[in-house]
Motif scaffolding. Structure first.
Motif, mmCIF file in Angstrom:
data_model
loop_
_atom_site.group_PDB
_atom_site.id
_atom_site.type_symbol
_atom_site.label_atom_id
_atom_site.label_comp_id
_atom_site.label_asym_id
_atom_site.label_seq_id
_atom_site.Cartn_x
_atom_site.Cartn_y
_atom_site.Cartn_z
ATOM 1 N N GLU A 193 0.823 -1.206 0.000
ATOM 2 C CA GLU A 193 0.000 0.000 0.000
ATOM 3 C C GLU A 193 0.861 1.261 0.000
ATOM 4 O O GLU A 193 0.532 2.250 -0.662
ATOM 5 C CB GLU A 193 -0.915 -0.011 1.230
ATOM 6 N N ILE A 194 1.973 1.223 0.736
ATOM 7 C CA ILE A 194 2.867 2.382 0.820
ATOM 8 C C ILE A 194 3.382 2.766 -0.561
ATOM 9 O O ILE A 194 3.538 3.953 -0.875
ATOM 10 C CB ILE A 194 4.033 2.079 1.786
ATOM 11 N N LYS A 195 3.634 1.769 -1.400
ATOM 12 C CA LYS A 195 4.157 2.041 -2.752
ATOM 13 C C LYS A 195 3.182 2.866 -3.588
ATOM 14 O O LYS A 195 3.584 3.579 -4.514
ATOM 15 C CB LYS A 195 4.465 0.723 -3.465
ATOM 16 N N LYS A 196 1.881 2.783 -3.261
ATOM 17 C CA LYS A 196 0.867 3.499 -4.041
ATOM 18 C C LYS A 196 0.685 4.938 -3.578
ATOM 19 O O LYS A 196 0.063 5.743 -4.272
ATOM 20 C CB LYS A 196 -0.472 2.752 -3.931
ATOM 21 N N TRP A 197 1.196 5.267 -2.387
ATOM 22 C CA TRP A 197 1.030 6.626 -1.871
ATOM 23 C C TRP A 197 1.965 7.592 -2.580
ATOM 24 O O TRP A 197 3.158 7.290 -2.768
ATOM 25 C CB TRP A 197 1.335 6.671 -0.374
ATOM 26 N N ASP A 198 1.471 8.781 -2.919
ATOM 27 C CA ASP A 198 2.399 9.823 -3.375
ATOM 28 C C ASP A 198 3.109 10.404 -2.159
ATOM 29 O O ASP A 198 2.781 10.066 -1.013
ATOM 30 C CB ASP A 198 1.672 10.902 -4.185
ATOM 31 N N ASP A 199 4.081 11.269 -2.398
ATOM 32 C CA ASP A 199 4.895 11.770 -1.280
ATOM 33 C C ASP A 199 4.067 12.543 -0.259
ATOM 34 O O ASP A 199 4.295 12.436 0.954
ATOM 35 C CB ASP A 199 6.031 12.652 -1.815
ATOM 36 N N VAL A 200 3.102 13.339 -0.738
ATOM 37 C CA VAL A 200 2.282 14.133 0.186
ATOM 38 C C VAL A 200 1.479 13.210 1.102
ATOM 39 O O VAL A 200 1.429 13.403 2.323
ATOM 40 C CB VAL A 200 1.342 15.076 -0.589
ATOM 41 N N THR A 201 0.868 12.181 0.513
ATOM 42 C CA THR A 201 0.096 11.229 1.308
ATOM 43 C C THR A 201 0.995 10.495 2.303
ATOM 44 O O THR A 201 0.643 10.336 3.477
ATOM 45 C CB THR A 201 -0.592 10.205 0.387
ATOM 46 N N PHE A 202 2.157 10.067 1.827
ATOM 47 C CA PHE A 202 3.084 9.347 2.699
ATOM 48 C C PHE A 202 3.492 10.199 3.895
ATOM 49 O O PHE A 202 3.452 9.743 5.047
ATOM 50 C CB PHE A 202 4.327 8.927 1.913
ATOM 51 N N LEU A 203 3.872 11.447 3.651
ATOM 52 C CA LEU A 203 4.347 12.317 4.732
ATOM 53 C C LEU A 203 3.231 12.617 5.741
ATOM 54 O O LEU A 203 3.492 12.744 6.941
ATOM 55 C CB LEU A 203 4.908 13.607 4.150
ATOM 56 N N ASN A 204 2.002 12.729 5.265
ATOM 57 C CA ASN A 204 0.871 12.901 6.184
ATOM 58 C C ASN A 204 0.650 11.660 7.034
ATOM 59 O O ASN A 204 0.413 11.739 8.236
ATOM 60 C CB ASN A 204 -0.407 13.220 5.406
ATOM 61 N N LYS A 205 0.717 10.487 6.383
ATOM 62 C CA LYS A 205 0.495 9.222 7.086
ATOM 63 C C LYS A 205 1.544 8.983 8.171
ATOM 64 O O LYS A 205 1.247 8.483 9.259
ATOM 65 C CB LYS A 205 0.536 8.060 6.091
ATOM 66 N N VAL A 206 2.781 9.346 7.881
ATOM 67 C CA VAL A 206 3.879 9.122 8.818
ATOM 68 C C VAL A 206 3.908 10.201 9.897
ATOM 69 O O VAL A 206 4.695 10.142 10.833
ATOM 70 C CB VAL A 206 5.229 9.057 8.055
ATOM 71 N N LYS A 207 3.041 11.204 9.767
ATOM 72 C CA LYS A 207 2.932 12.313 10.722
ATOM 73 C C LYS A 207 4.198 13.152 10.759
ATOM 74 O O LYS A 207 4.706 13.513 11.822
ATOM 75 C CB LYS A 207 2.586 11.789 12.128
ATOM 76 N N ILE A 208 4.680 13.448 9.538
ATOM 77 C CA ILE A 208 5.800 14.385 9.395
ATOM 78 C C ILE A 208 5.272 15.735 8.918
ATOM 79 O O ILE A 208 5.799 16.781 9.280
ATOM 80 C CB ILE A 208 6.846 13.823 8.416
ATOM 81 N N THR A 209 4.209 15.706 8.118
ATOM 82 C CA THR A 209 3.506 16.919 7.696
ATOM 83 C C THR A 209 2.089 16.873 8.246
ATOM 84 O O THR A 209 1.613 15.834 8.700
ATOM 85 C CB THR A 209 3.466 17.042 6.168
ATOM 86 N N ILE A 210 1.388 18.011 8.196
ATOM 87 C CA ILE A 210 -0.001 18.099 8.651
ATOM 88 C C ILE A 210 -0.838 18.643 7.497
ATOM 89 O O ILE A 210 -0.654 19.792 7.081
ATOM 90 C CB ILE A 210 -0.138 19.012 9.883
ATOM 91 N N ASN A 211 -1.701 17.803 6.976
ATOM 92 C CA ASN A 211 -2.537 18.192 5.828
ATOM 93 C C ASN A 211 -1.709 18.770 4.685
ATOM 94 O O ASN A 211 -2.087 19.759 4.052
ATOM 95 C CB ASN A 211 -3.608 19.201 6.261
ATOM 96 N N GLY A 212 -0.569 18.159 4.452
ATOM 97 C CA GLY A 212 0.300 18.587 3.362
ATOM 98 C C GLY A 212 1.170 19.779 3.683
ATOM 99 O O GLY A 212 2.015 20.177 2.862
ATOM 100 N N LYS A 213 1.009 20.371 4.873
ATOM 101 C CA LYS A 213 1.809 21.535 5.252
ATOM 102 C C LYS A 213 3.096 21.094 5.932
ATOM 103 O O LYS A 213 3.103 20.156 6.730
ATOM 104 C CB LYS A 213 1.003 22.466 6.163
ATOM 105 N N ILE A 214 4.178 21.802 5.652
ATOM 106 C CA ILE A 214 5.508 21.446 6.145
ATOM 107 C C ILE A 214 5.661 21.910 7.593
ATOM 108 O O ILE A 214 5.469 23.088 7.908
ATOM 109 C CB ILE A 214 6.604 22.072 5.269
ATOM 110 N N THR A 215 6.010 20.981 8.468
ATOM 111 C CA THR A 215 6.208 21.290 9.886
ATOM 112 C C THR A 215 7.704 21.476 10.189
ATOM 113 O O THR A 215 8.566 21.153 9.366
ATOM 114 C CB THR A 215 5.678 20.148 10.758
ATOM 115 N N ASN A 216 7.972 21.970 11.395
ATOM 116 C CA ASN A 216 9.369 22.042 11.843
ATOM 117 C C ASN A 216 9.999 20.653 11.859
ATOM 118 O O ASN A 216 11.180 20.485 11.545
ATOM 119 C CB ASN A 216 9.440 22.665 13.242
ATOM 120 N N THR A 217 9.208 19.643 12.223
ATOM 121 C CA THR A 217 9.699 18.260 12.218
ATOM 122 C C THR A 217 10.150 17.838 10.828
ATOM 123 O O THR A 217 11.192 17.195 10.668
ATOM 124 C CB THR A 217 8.592 17.306 12.720
ATOM 125 N N ALA A 218 9.365 18.192 9.818
ATOM 126 C CA ALA A 218 9.717 17.830 8.441
ATOM 127 C C ALA A 218 11.054 18.443 8.032
ATOM 128 O O ALA A 218 11.879 17.780 7.393
ATOM 129 C CB ALA A 218 8.607 18.291 7.497
#
Length: 518
Positions: A193-218
């Motif tokens: 399933e991870i292979k099908k995610w685009d980068d924005v979806t992946f980063l949201n799922k992993v909780k590095i971004t929030i709704n596609g927005k770049i966080t300090n963590t990212a």
């Protein structure tokens, strides 16, 4: 704040299509009711909190059409400045303003109040009542909003804050690819399933971004080196220093984001040489690396996860000839290492909760909060000294030893593998000359591991037998009291009289080394 900056802010506020919950305009041509003014301060402060805004604004001299009409409200500086104290007297948080600004424009005078948001967990009241906004109306703050503020953690999470002007183009594609690999390893059932995610979806799922927005963590974990300006004035940097036996600096290197990739580069800088020591009853030495990679990894990743980035400081790794020292800014929230090891469970509160969750998802730190305990157990199983922590108000330092300090302790661990980690920690403190409590000392004495008069305790004969260090034991234990009495009597038989000084000279070199002069 200068006139140009104030004019820019005012233009931005006036450009809003309508008044928001955290912005309010009033004509206040000549005066304004003080009690109503206080209610607005309470309401705007609470709404700024609920809407995650850094400030709220109340602006006098503006009509309903968002036109500047001018105001004579408290038209002298002394009266205007005293307003801070007057309002503070009636608010629960003693609310004070970062500033009250006067701006003179061609259309008239404007007064701008910059109102701080309510403290996390504590709504702002005016004369004992909480106020809020319903659209443009001033209303009592409803129960659900009061509870929403009260349920907030008293600590804000800097690591979850959004870098407003940053985009996914500010992140390293190489780091994102590596993050995908690690997330797949940690979640093998999701690999396809991870292979099908685009980068924005992946980063949201992993909780590095929030709704596609770049966080300090990212930015910290995956950001390009040139993206660090989004964190300013905070710093996301690891500095490695190499020092010689005289503490002179021999080499150094800085490592910036993406730290998800660059911690491996720090590891590769460390010279992990082979170390040999000889156990009892064998001619074959034990050969082992000076440092365990897991211990280095855990210490370094803990620095990243628990750094107080608001202190604008670097993480520092010092490589000495026989030790590694890791330093990060910020207090040690659990309070003590013993507490962490005893509870062996996730902490109730993390300084950088969002960052910690992301690092767990990327397989960088332990998900159950037992990483520090595992570091201690790993060192114990290698028969090496345990990590030493130095906890200060705004700094945490951990020292990892790359060689044996006391062979007695090391050989005890080899021969007594059943010693639990809590006892090993106490014995480790004894070998390092650190003070332990009287109760802990009694417990070790009961086990037969120490002797000596508290606090000058030392390794006992039981350990000495294991380590073949009987000479050191005898020197510390001293001789039977009769031995000293016989010396004194023989001296008096020969010389008839003696002073205290004579007896000191006679006995001092024969007393146990462990005893102080007193």
């Amino acid at each position: 704040m200068n006139k140009n900056e104030l004019e820019k802010i005012l233009r931005q506020l006036l450009a809003l299509p309508h008044e928001t919950e955290w912005v309010e305009f009033k004509e206040a041509k000549n005066n304004y009711d003080f009690n109503k003014l206080g209610k607005y301060f309470s309401a705007l402060s609470n709404e700024a909190n609920l809407n995650n805004k850094p400030y709220a604004w109340l602006v006098f001299g503006i009509n309903k059409k968002h036109e500047i009409v001018g105001t004579n409200f408290r038209n002298d500086k002394k009266s205007l400045d005293s307003l801070k104290h007057e309002v503070a007297e009636h608010t629960n948080n003693k609310i004070t303003f970062l500033d009250i600004y006067e701006l003179t424009t061609t259309q008239g005078r404007v007064v701008m109040f910059k109102i701080p948001p309510a403290q996390r967990g504590i709504p702002t009241s005016w004369k004992g009542h909480f106020y809020g906004r319903d659209g443009e109306s001033l209303v009592p703050l409803n129960i659900s909003e009061i509870e929403l503020i009260r349920d907030q953690s008293p600590y804000s999470d800097w690591s979850s804050e959004i870098c407003e002007s940053a985009s996914i183009n500010d992140l390293s594609s190489e780091a994102i690819l590596k993050a995908r690999e690690q997330y797949s390893i940690k979640n093998p059932k999701l690999a396809d399933e991870i292979k099908k995610w685009d980068d924005v979806t992946f980063l949201n799922k992993v909780k590095i971004t929030i709704n596609g927005k770049i966080t300090n963590t990212a930015i910290i974990l995956l950001g390009k080196p040139e993206s660090t300006h989004y964190l300013s004035p905070s710093v996301a940097r690891i500095t490695w220093l190499l020092k010689d036996e005289k503490n002179a600096e021999m080499d150094y290197e800085h490592f910036d984001p993406p730290l998800f990739l660059n911690t491996d580069k720090v590891l590769n800088k460390i010279r992990n040489l082979r170390y040999r020591y000889l156990p009892d009853h064998t001619l074959f030495p034990i050969e082992i690396n000076m440092y365990d990679n897991f211990v280095i990894r855990e210490a370094l990743h803990n620095c990243i996860a628990h750094q107080d980035y608001s202190l604008n400081s670097r993480i520092i790794v010092v490589e000495n000839p026989d030790s590694l020292i890791f330093t990060n800014a910020g207090s040690f929230i659990p309070g003590s290492i013993e507490k962490v090891i005893e509870q062996d469970a996730p902490q109730k509160f993390y300084r950088n909760k969002f960052l910690v969750e992301a690092m767990v998802n990327l397989n960088m730190i332990d998900t159950i909060g037992s990483g520090i305990k595992k570091m201690f157990i790993t060192q114990k199983e290698r028969f090496f000294p345990l990590p030493s922590y130095k906890l200060e108000e705004n700094e945490v330092t951990v020292k990892i030893f790359g060689k044996v300090i006391d062979e007695n302790y090391t050989k005890l661990l080899i021969n007594k593998a059943d010693i639990d980690i809590e006892t090993a920690i106490l014995l480790d403190k004894v070998q390092k000359g650190e003070t332990i409590s009287l109760n802990d000392s009694k417990a070790l004495r009961k086990l037969g591991f120490i002797e000596g008069r508290y606090p000058n305790i030392f390794i006992s004969k039981k350990i000495s037998d294991i380590s073949n260090k009987r000479t050191a034991y005898i020197k510390n234990r001293g001789f039977d009291k009769k031995y000293y009495k016989d010396i004194i009597i023989e001296y008096l038989k020969k010389f008839n009289v003696a002073s205290r000084k004579d007896f000191d000279i006679l006995l001092m070199d024969k007393l146990p080394d462990i005893l102080s002069l007193e």
